[in-house]
Motif scaffolding. Structure first.
Motif, PDB file in Angstrom:
ATOM      1  N   ILE A  66      -8.380  20.253  24.519  1.00 55.64           N
ATOM      2  CA  ILE A  66      -7.448  21.098  24.178  1.00 55.64           C
ATOM      3  C   ILE A  66      -8.089  21.390  22.650  1.00 55.64           C
ATOM      4  O   ILE A  66      -8.741  20.146  22.238  1.00 55.64           O
ATOM      5  CB  ILE A  66      -6.590  19.542  23.932  1.00 55.64           C
ATOM      6  CG1 ILE A  66      -5.520  19.152  24.878  1.00 55.64           C
ATOM      7  CG2 ILE A  66      -4.856  20.377  22.396  1.00 55.64           C
ATOM      8  CD1 ILE A  66      -4.873  18.987  25.481  1.00 55.64           C
ATOM      9  N   ASP A  67      -7.398  22.665  22.584  1.00 58.65           N
ATOM     10  CA  ASP A  67      -8.715  22.968  20.730  1.00 58.65           C
ATOM     11  C   ASP A  67      -7.330  22.748  19.449  1.00 58.65           C
ATOM     12  O   ASP A  67      -6.469  22.150  19.178  1.00 58.65           O
ATOM     13  CB  ASP A  67      -7.427  24.588  20.464  1.00 58.65           C
ATOM     14  CG  ASP A  67      -7.939  24.868  19.554  1.00 58.65           C
ATOM     15  OD1 ASP A  67      -8.358  24.547  18.788  1.00 58.65           O
ATOM     16  OD2 ASP A  67      -8.158  26.451  19.225  1.00 58.65           O
ATOM     17  N   TYR A  68      -8.387  21.685  19.216  1.00 59.02           N
ATOM     18  CA  TYR A  68      -8.555  20.662  18.239  1.00 59.02           C
ATOM     19  C   TYR A  68      -7.571  21.252  16.733  1.00 59.02           C
ATOM     20  O   TYR A  68      -6.203  20.474  16.378  1.00 59.02           O
ATOM     21  CB  TYR A  68     -10.015  20.583  16.758  1.00 59.02           C
ATOM     22  CG  TYR A  68     -10.000  21.446  16.483  1.00 59.02           C
ATOM     23  CD1 TYR A  68     -10.015  21.846  15.103  1.00 59.02           C
ATOM     24  CD2 TYR A  68     -10.923  22.296  16.903  1.00 59.02           C
ATOM     25  CE1 TYR A  68     -10.474  22.324  14.322  1.00 59.02           C
ATOM     26  CE2 TYR A  68     -11.848  23.530  16.105  1.00 59.02           C
ATOM     27  CZ  TYR A  68     -11.286  23.314  15.141  1.00 59.02           C
ATOM     28  OH  TYR A  68     -12.082  23.916  13.714  1.00 59.02           O
ATOM     29  N   LEU A 124      -5.871  12.059   9.190  1.00 55.27           N
ATOM     30  CA  LEU A 124      -6.129  11.779   8.107  1.00 55.27           C
ATOM     31  C   LEU A 124      -6.703  12.943   7.612  1.00 55.27           C
ATOM     32  O   LEU A 124      -6.405  14.053   6.448  1.00 55.27           O
ATOM     33  CB  LEU A 124      -6.804  10.852   7.039  1.00 55.27           C
ATOM     34  CG  LEU A 124      -7.772  10.485   5.576  1.00 55.27           C
ATOM     35  CD1 LEU A 124      -6.482  10.442   5.253  1.00 55.27           C
ATOM     36  CD2 LEU A 124      -8.386   9.553   5.875  1.00 55.27           C
ATOM     37  N   ALA A 125      -7.268  14.128   8.686  1.00 56.00           N
ATOM     38  CA  ALA A 125      -8.031  14.927   7.997  1.00 56.00           C
ATOM     39  C   ALA A 125      -7.268  15.994   8.194  1.00 56.00           C
ATOM     40  O   ALA A 125      -7.273  16.684   7.599  1.00 56.00           O
ATOM     41  CB  ALA A 125      -9.096  15.569  10.132  1.00 56.00           C
ATOM     42  N   HIS A 126      -5.813  16.246   9.088  1.00 54.90           N
ATOM     43  CA  HIS A 126      -5.328  17.166   8.452  1.00 54.90           C
ATOM     44  C   HIS A 126      -4.438  16.997   7.109  1.00 54.90           C
ATOM     45  O   HIS A 126      -3.849  17.897   6.450  1.00 54.90           O
ATOM     46  CB  HIS A 126      -3.843  17.315   9.888  1.00 54.90           C
ATOM     47  CG  HIS A 126      -2.516  17.877   9.324  1.00 54.90           C
ATOM     48  ND1 HIS A 126      -1.113  17.543   9.287  1.00 54.90           N
ATOM     49  CD2 HIS A 126      -2.754  18.802  10.109  1.00 54.90           C
ATOM     50  CE1 HIS A 126      -1.050  18.684   8.947  1.00 54.90           C
ATOM     51  NE2 HIS A 126      -1.162  19.605   9.882  1.00 54.90           N
ATOM     52  N   HIS A 127      -4.153  15.470   7.078  1.00 60.96           N
ATOM     53  CA  HIS A 127      -4.014  15.710   5.382  1.00 60.96           C
ATOM     54  C   HIS A 127      -4.690  16.019   4.359  1.00 60.96           C
ATOM     55  O   HIS A 127      -3.817  16.550   3.701  1.00 60.96           O
ATOM     56  CB  HIS A 127      -3.586  14.064   5.540  1.00 60.96           C
ATOM     57  CG  HIS A 127      -3.221  12.673   3.628  1.00 60.96           C
ATOM     58  ND1 HIS A 127      -1.095  12.706   4.199  1.00 60.96           N
ATOM     59  CD2 HIS A 127      -3.041  13.388   3.102  1.00 60.96           C
ATOM     60  CE1 HIS A 127      -0.605  12.888   2.995  1.00 60.96           C
ATOM     61  NE2 HIS A 127      -2.178  12.704   2.136  1.00 60.96           N
ATOM     62  N   LEU A 128      -5.902  15.393   4.502  1.00 62.51           N
ATOM     63  CA  LEU A 128      -7.130  15.812   3.928  1.00 62.51           C
ATOM     64  C   LEU A 128      -6.687  17.321   3.459  1.00 62.51           C
ATOM     65  O   LEU A 128      -6.810  18.564   2.613  1.00 62.51           O
ATOM     66  CB  LEU A 128      -8.263  15.625   3.650  1.00 62.51           C
ATOM     67  CG  LEU A 128      -8.057  13.825   3.067  1.00 62.51           C
ATOM     68  CD1 LEU A 128      -9.302  13.286   3.416  1.00 62.51           C
ATOM     69  CD2 LEU A 128      -7.558  13.682   1.455  1.00 62.51           C
ATOM     70  N   ASP A 307     -13.552  25.696   9.989  1.00 62.52           N
ATOM     71  CA  ASP A 307     -12.539  24.915   8.980  1.00 62.52           C
ATOM     72  C   ASP A 307     -12.495  24.018   8.425  1.00 62.52           C
ATOM     73  O   ASP A 307     -13.021  22.638   8.733  1.00 62.52           O
ATOM     74  CB  ASP A 307     -11.248  25.136   9.826  1.00 62.52           C
ATOM     75  CG  ASP A 307     -11.123  24.517  11.208  1.00 62.52           C
ATOM     76  OD1 ASP A 307     -11.366  23.842  11.085  1.00 62.52           O
ATOM     77  OD2 ASP A 307      -9.599  25.383  10.973  1.00 62.52           O
ATOM     78  N   GLN A 308     -12.069  23.853   7.538  1.00 62.84           N
ATOM     79  CA  GLN A 308     -12.004  22.453   6.743  1.00 62.84           C
ATOM     80  C   GLN A 308     -11.145  21.216   7.466  1.00 62.84           C
ATOM     81  O   GLN A 308     -11.964  20.451   7.672  1.00 62.84           O
ATOM     82  CB  GLN A 308     -11.393  22.436   5.461  1.00 62.84           C
ATOM     83  CG  GLN A 308     -11.438  21.184   4.794  1.00 62.84           C
ATOM     84  CD  GLN A 308     -10.947  21.352   2.911  1.00 62.84           C
ATOM     85  OE1 GLN A 308      -9.792  21.067   2.852  1.00 62.84           O
ATOM     86  NE2 GLN A 308     -11.299  21.814   2.147  1.00 62.84           N
ATOM     87  N   PHE A 309     -10.466  21.275   8.430  1.00 63.82           N
ATOM     88  CA  PHE A 309      -9.559  20.283   9.410  1.00 63.82           C
ATOM     89  C   PHE A 309     -10.622  19.943  10.465  1.00 63.82           C
ATOM     90  O   PHE A 309     -11.026  18.969  10.498  1.00 63.82           O
ATOM     91  CB  PHE A 309      -8.643  20.624  10.295  1.00 63.82           C
ATOM     92  CG  PHE A 309      -7.889  20.556  11.126  1.00 63.82           C
ATOM     93  CD1 PHE A 309      -7.511  18.585  10.868  1.00 63.82           C
ATOM     94  CD2 PHE A 309      -7.773  20.554  12.117  1.00 63.82           C
ATOM     95  CE1 PHE A 309      -7.030  17.865  11.219  1.00 63.82           C
ATOM     96  CE2 PHE A 309      -6.977  19.754  13.352  1.00 63.82           C
ATOM     97  CZ  PHE A 309      -6.876  18.172  12.831  1.00 63.82           C
ATOM     98  N   ASN A 365     -15.402  19.597  20.623  1.00 64.20           N
ATOM     99  CA  ASN A 365     -14.417  20.189  20.328  1.00 64.20           C
ATOM    100  C   ASN A 365     -14.412  21.532  18.925  1.00 64.20           C
ATOM    101  O   ASN A 365     -14.343  22.392  19.095  1.00 64.20           O
ATOM    102  CB  ASN A 365     -13.088  19.530  20.441  1.00 64.20           C
ATOM    103  CG  ASN A 365     -11.102  20.442  20.638  1.00 64.20           C
ATOM    104  OD1 ASN A 365     -12.290  21.659  20.024  1.00 64.20           O
ATOM    105  ND2 ASN A 365     -10.667  19.888  21.062  1.00 64.20           N
ATOM    106  N   VAL A 366     -14.992  20.585  17.835  1.00 68.25           N
ATOM    107  CA  VAL A 366     -15.096  21.829  16.943  1.00 68.25           C
ATOM    108  C   VAL A 366     -15.595  22.824  16.920  1.00 68.25           C
ATOM    109  O   VAL A 366     -15.883  23.331  17.064  1.00 68.25           O
ATOM    110  CB  VAL A 366     -14.446  20.517  15.878  1.00 68.25           C
ATOM    111  CG1 VAL A 366     -15.660  21.357  14.476  1.00 68.25           C
ATOM    112  CG2 VAL A 366     -13.533  19.641  15.653  1.00 68.25           C
TER     113      VAL A 366
END
Length: 375
Positions: A66-68, A124-128, A307-309, A365-366
């Motif tokens: 699943i695409d991150y 947390l990755a999404h939050h930041l 990307d940063q995520f 995945n990334v």
């Protein structure tokens, strides 16, 4: 189908091979540490670890498939479910060895706090990544609160080791996100002061912020021989095992501290001691070199993230693995307090192995989706 083939061509097989080498190394070490524990089935613990490996590989495959970027839509659900599950475990889970950390589903037990590490990394990755600025103390309040809620629930189980892993994940992700190092250092110093105060208050009996066994572990860290037949026994026997291995070791299945049952928790917390005793400095060095290579490879893959995520996801996994290695190896050498953290991919434990393999799946995945258009 064409897209699937293009994605498969972008799998980092070097990272995959390194991971499987570490898992295979763990099988050998676990067998050496446990074949005499269950005479009727010398492979009992190895088979349990193999089951964890199978579940972990399947779980990692789902993490890769699943695409991150699609995970962003579910971060609130993931975070809420994680907090709820940790709360249920804290309140309702039966105590095992003085802590309520496990949930039993029939004959299978799993540790929700292990999977909470992955949930924390994703959320947390999404939050930041969503924050526009992280260059002032005020901007750090929301990520600190994000980590604090599940961390407090884990501390109440009590599970100090996993709570400290959360701190390691947080610091690694803050650094990559661009938070000034002076703020990270201030947070670390503040945490040490808070822990010292908690230990002092607990020792005086004013407020039991730390459990009695946690205080004993702290005293033993400062001087293992202050309780050489009690709390200090584990660390003393571990240091003897490591030191007696010499350069080439005593030989696989031939470690005296291991095979004569002097070394406790030898297939879990102190698996590194088994490796150092039986394979010596050379074997221990090669194992640590493999971890170092895996971390370096992960950092290189992070640098190619689109990307940063994605970059934050990778550094979160790497911080988790690195923190486990440093603490586990340090406690076997007597230079870190005993916290019960397993050695990634090597220590016996299905929940830990599954979590670590999911982490590797996240990195893959990334990296597989590092380009907008794959050729």
């Amino acid at each position: 189908m064409d897209l699937d083939r293009r994605l498969i061509r972008n799998v980092d097989w070097i990272l995959v091979a390194t991971t499987f080498a570490l898992v295979g190394f763990g099988f050998v070490a676990i067998y050496s540490a446990t074949f005499a524990l269950v005479p009727s089935d010398p492979f009992y613990y190895v088979k349990r670890q193999a089951l964890g490996a199978v579940v972990g590989v399947v779980s990692a495959a789902f993490a890769v498939a699943i695409d991150y970027r699609a995970w962003s839509r579910f971060v609130r659900l993931i975070y809420g479910a994680t907090v709820l599950l940790l709360a249920v475990v804290t309140v309702m889970a039966p105590e095992i060895m003085g802590a309520g950390r496990w949930i039993a589903l029939g004959p299978v037990q799993f540790q929700p706090s292990e999977f909470a590490k992955i949930a924390l990394i994703v959320t947390l990755a999404h939050h930041l990544a969503e924050k526009e600025r992280v260059d002032s103390p005020g901007q750090l309040l929301s990520p600190l609160a994000h980590v604090a809620i599940p961390m407090v629930l884990i501390l109440l189980q009590p599970d100090l080791g996993t709570a400290l892993v959360f701190v390691g994940i947080l610091f690694g992700m803050l650094y990559v996100r661009g938070v000034p190092f002076r703020y990270i250092a201030a947070l670390g110093a503040g945490g040490l002061v808070a822990f010292g105060l908690a230990a002092f208050v607990s020792m005086k009996g004013w407020l039991p912020l730390l459990k009695e066994y946690q205080l004993r572990r702290l005293f033993v860290f400062l001087d293992p021989y202050s309780d050489r037949t009690g709390a200090g026994w584990n660390v003393i026997q571990s240091m003897i095992a490591v030191g007696s291995g010499g350069f080439f070791g005593k030989g696989l299945f031939s470690g005296s501290q291991t095979q004569l049952d002097f070394l406790p928790a030898r297939h879990t917390d102190f698996i590194f001691s088994v490796i150092a005793e039986e394979l010596g400095f050379l074997g221990a060095f090669l194992l640590l070199a493999a971890y170092f290579f895996l971390i370096c490879r992960g950092v290189w893959l992070m640098s190619a993230a689109k990307d940063q995520f994605g970059a934050l996801l990778i550094i979160g996994v790497l911080s988790m693995l690195l923190f486990h290695v440093l603490i586990n190896v340090g406690m076997t050498l007597g230079i870190m307090p005993v916290t019960g953290l397993p050695l990634p991919f090597a220590s016996s434990g299905g929940s830990s192995l599954v979590t670590n393999l999911i982490g590797i799946g996240i990195i893959l995945n990334v990296h597989m989706r590092r380009h907008k258009i794959l050729f």
